[in-house]
Motif scaffolding. Structure first.
Motif, short mmCIF file in Angstrom:
data_model
loop_
_atom_site.label_atom_id
_atom_site.label_comp_id
_atom_site.label_asym_id
_atom_site.label_seq_id
_atom_site.Cartn_x
_atom_site.Cartn_y
_atom_site.Cartn_z
N ALA A 170 3.83 0.76 3.68
CA ALA A 170 3.85 1.01 5.13
C ALA A 170 3.30 -0.18 5.92
O ALA A 170 3.48 -0.23 7.14
N THR A 171 2.66 -1.11 5.26
CA THR A 171 2.17 -2.30 5.96
C THR A 171 3.29 -3.31 6.22
O THR A 171 3.11 -4.24 7.00
N ASN A 220 6.50 -4.32 8.05
CA ASN A 220 7.06 -3.92 9.34
C ASN A 220 8.33 -3.09 9.24
O ASN A 220 8.50 -2.11 9.95
N LYS A 267 7.25 0.48 7.99
CA LYS A 267 6.13 1.19 8.64
C LYS A 267 6.57 2.49 9.30
O LYS A 267 6.09 3.57 8.97
N GLU A 268 7.48 2.39 10.26
CA GLU A 268 7.86 3.58 11.03
C GLU A 268 8.54 4.65 10.17
O GLU A 268 8.17 5.82 10.24
N TYR A 281 5.81 6.37 7.84
CA TYR A 281 4.87 7.22 8.57
C TYR A 281 5.58 8.41 9.21
O TYR A 281 5.02 9.51 9.30
N GLN A 293 -6.28 2.50 6.90
CA GLN A 293 -5.06 1.73 7.14
C GLN A 293 -4.30 2.31 8.33
O GLN A 293 -3.88 1.58 9.23
N GLU A 338 -3.71 0.55 12.14
CA GLU A 338 -2.39 0.37 12.73
C GLU A 338 -2.24 1.16 14.03
O GLU A 338 -1.58 0.72 14.97
N LEU A 349 5.78 5.44 17.25
CA LEU A 349 4.74 5.20 16.24
C LEU A 349 3.37 5.74 16.65
O LEU A 349 2.68 6.35 15.83
N TYR A 402 1.08 8.41 14.62
CA TYR A 402 -0.31 8.16 14.21
C TYR A 402 -1.25 9.27 14.68
O TYR A 402 -2.14 9.68 13.94
#
Length: 182
Positions: A62-63, A65, A68-69, A72, A95, A99, A131, A135
């Motif tokens: 997920a780190t 780019n 990531k979206e 998550y 983490q 973010e 995003l 989160y």
């Protein structure tokens, strides 16, 4: 995006998803097309009970780019459907929080820049699966943690009404009260 990865994702079995993780570990498929990556993860959404087997290991990616979206977003769907619990990704809380803080700063910065440039800052530019909204959903179970609580209190500074409404709904469902400043 490799056809092997796509075929493994199409299979939708616990064994194929383990193979999916193994392939990621050996060579992370990257492409310039976000659409290809999103499509890959949309296939995983079709069988959430099986997709839970990707977690928490898939969070290691997920780190990146491009991932990531979709990662998550998939985790948030699993959490929302109560297929995974917050303890299943607790080791990744720092983490996710880091973010989330960065994303919040980006949104606040856009808000400030749009106001200083006399641009009409309407929140139409945000979407429900934004995003920051994801989160908030993932971090809310850890709201007793002082760092997460600090992050959540700063949500008032964004113009993103999806984020604010998600936070309000989570508070009402879980805490039964709200602060006045939201």
């Amino acid at each position: 995006m490799g056809s092997i990865i796509k075929n493994v994702a199409d299979d939708k079995t616990k064994k194929s998803y383990q193979k999916f993780l193994e392939l990621f570990e050996k060579d992370i498929p990257l492409t310039s097309s976000k659409f290809d990556i999103s499509t890959l993860f949309l296939k995983l959404n079709d069988s959430l009970e099986v997709a839970q087997n990707l977690f928490p290991e898939i969070l290691n990616y997920a780190t990146i780019n491009e991932y990531k979206e979709p990662i998550y977003e998939l985790l948030a769907k699993l959490k929302e459907k109560q297929i995974v619990k917050s303890n299943d990704y607790k080791n990744y809380k720092t983490q996710i929080l880091t973010e989330a803080r960065i994303e919040l700063k980006r949104q606040i910065s856009k808000k400030i820049n749009s106001k200083t440039n006399n641009y009409n800052s309407n929140s139409d530019k945000y979407k429900e699966d934004d995003l920051l909204n994801i989160y908030v959903k993932l971090l809310f179970p850890f709201r007793e943690d002082k760092n997460v609580a600090n992050f959540l209190t700063k949500l008032v500074y964004t113009d993103n009404f999806y984020v604010k409404s998600t936070y309000v709904v989570l508070r009402l469902e879980n805490d039964k009260h709200l602060e006045k400043d939201l």
